[in-house]
Design an enzyme around this catalytic site. Structure first.
Site, PDB file in Angstrom:
ATOM      1  N   ARG A  67       9.782  15.773 -12.143  1.00 32.26           N
ATOM      2  CA  ARG A  67       9.934  17.062 -11.439  1.00 32.26           C
ATOM      3  C   ARG A  67      10.350  18.180 -12.383  1.00 32.26           C
ATOM      4  NH1 ARG A  67      11.223  12.932  -8.066  1.00 32.26           N
ATOM      5  NH2 ARG A  67      13.361  12.895  -8.844  1.00 32.26           N
ATOM      6  N   GLU A 104      23.035   1.915 -14.200  1.00 31.54           N
ATOM      7  CA  GLU A 104      24.033   1.042 -13.547  1.00 31.54           C
ATOM      8  C   GLU A 104      23.873  -0.402 -14.061  1.00 31.54           C
ATOM      9  OE1 GLU A 104      23.679   1.456  -9.376  1.00 31.54           O
ATOM     10  OE2 GLU A 104      25.453   0.250  -8.952  1.00 31.54           O
TER      11      GLU A 104
HETATM   12  P1  AMP Z   1      21.037  10.916 -13.721  1.00 24.59           P
HETATM   13  O1  AMP Z   1      20.590  10.438 -15.064  1.00 24.59           O
HETATM   14  O2  AMP Z   1      21.892   9.911 -12.991  1.00 24.59           O
HETATM   15  O3  AMP Z   1      21.713  12.284 -13.792  1.00 24.59           O
HETATM   16  O4  AMP Z   1      19.750  11.057 -12.807  1.00 24.59           O
HETATM   17  C1  AMP Z   1      18.953  12.191 -12.900  1.00 24.59           C
HETATM   18  C2  AMP Z   1      17.492  11.901 -12.695  1.00 24.59           C
HETATM   19  O5  AMP Z   1      17.274  11.028 -11.582  1.00 24.59           O
HETATM   20  C3  AMP Z   1      16.756  13.192 -12.404  1.00 24.59           C
HETATM   21  O6  AMP Z   1      15.526  13.191 -13.138  1.00 24.59           O
HETATM   22  C4  AMP Z   1      16.530  13.192 -10.905  1.00 24.59           C
HETATM   23  O7  AMP Z   1      15.255  13.660 -10.592  1.00 24.59           O
HETATM   24  C5  AMP Z   1      16.710  11.728 -10.466  1.00 24.59           C
HETATM   25  N1  AMP Z   1      17.667  11.577  -9.347  1.00 24.59           N
HETATM   26  C6  AMP Z   1      18.869  10.939  -9.385  1.00 24.59           C
HETATM   27  N2  AMP Z   1      19.481  10.961  -8.189  1.00 24.59           N
HETATM   28  C7  AMP Z   1      18.654  11.640  -7.345  1.00 24.59           C
HETATM   29  C8  AMP Z   1      18.731  12.030  -5.967  1.00 24.59           C
HETATM   30  N3  AMP Z   1      19.781  11.723  -5.185  1.00 24.59           N
HETATM   31  N4  AMP Z   1      17.706  12.735  -5.437  1.00 24.59           N
HETATM   32  C9  AMP Z   1      16.643  13.072  -6.214  1.00 24.59           C
HETATM   33  N5  AMP Z   1      16.505  12.738  -7.513  1.00 24.59           N
HETATM   34  C10 AMP Z   1      17.495  12.025  -8.090  1.00 24.59           C
END
Ligand code: AMP
Length: 186
Positions: A67, A104
């Site tokens: 995205r 995780e």
């Molecule tokens: P993180 O590395 O945990 O910050 O996860 C970020 C990535 O995962 C981004 O590219 C987001 O598009 C996706 N992502 C994680 N959690 C969500 C969520 N609740 N809704 C939509 N996309 C998420």
């Protein structure tokens, strides 16, 4: 630096759909496709991002798969900038630099082309804006900032449409770069 009013934020947040238990039980997935196919909301978002970034000296916009590609490419068109994709390992065709990050359970890896920031820029360290739809734990964004900096560029800001503030992903990331989140969810 321009930010949005509470009413403007409520308007944009109202355009994003929350899908419960996707992609796995317990996750509240923030689905931005509803915002992307609302032309007034889409224009509103990009008017705001253009306003915020037009005076900044941005040489490239790097978007995180997938995205971040949509948001980054649309913002490039507004700012007359250059787009760089950051992709999951094994997807980019040319020679890449990779960065692993913890999940995780286990780890994941993202990659960037080795010559991503070596087009027509004469600067020693070009300025890069990183963009993604959402920051959750911040692992992906931190790896992306490290990749940009390892590639000889300078990540001047990481921009997210949504920050899941309660996961505190921004706390580590802000040690690496400036952060701007259009919307925050507490
Ligand atoms: P993180 O590395 O945990 O910050 O996860 C970020 C990535 O995962 C981004 O590219 C987001 O598009 C996706 N992502 C994680 N959690 C969500 C969520 N609740 N809704 C939509 N996309 C998420």
């Amino acid at each position: 630096m321009k930010t949005l009013s509470d009413a403007d934020r409520a308007y944009l947040l109202g355009k994003i759909r929350t899908v419960e238990n996707f992609p796995k039980p317990g996750v509240k997935f923030k689905d931005i496709t509803t915002l992307l196919n609302d032309k007034e909301a889409f224009k509103f978002l990009f008017d705001h991002l253009e306003e915020r970034y037009k005076e900044m000296d941005i040489d490239y916009i790097a978007g995180i798969e997938s995205r971040g590609f949509i948001l980054g490419a649309a913002l490039c068109a507004r700012l007359n900038s250059r787009f760089v994709p950051i992709r999951k390992a094994g997807k980019l065709p040319y020679t890449t630099i990779g960065e692993k990050y913890s999940l995780e359970y286990g780890f994941d890896e993202i990659e960037i082309h080795i010559d991503a920031f070596k087009s027509d820029i004469k600067k020693e360290k070009p300025n890069v804006l990183l963009i993604d739809d959402l920051i959750a734990t911040g692992g992906t964004a931190k790896a992306a900032v490290n990749l940009i900096n390892k590639s000889g560029a300078n990540c001047i800001e990481a921009c997210f449409l949504i920050n899941l503030k309660f996961l505190k992903g921004d706390e580590d990331l802000k040690k690496l770069t400036n952060i701007y989140s259009v919307l925050e969810i507490n």
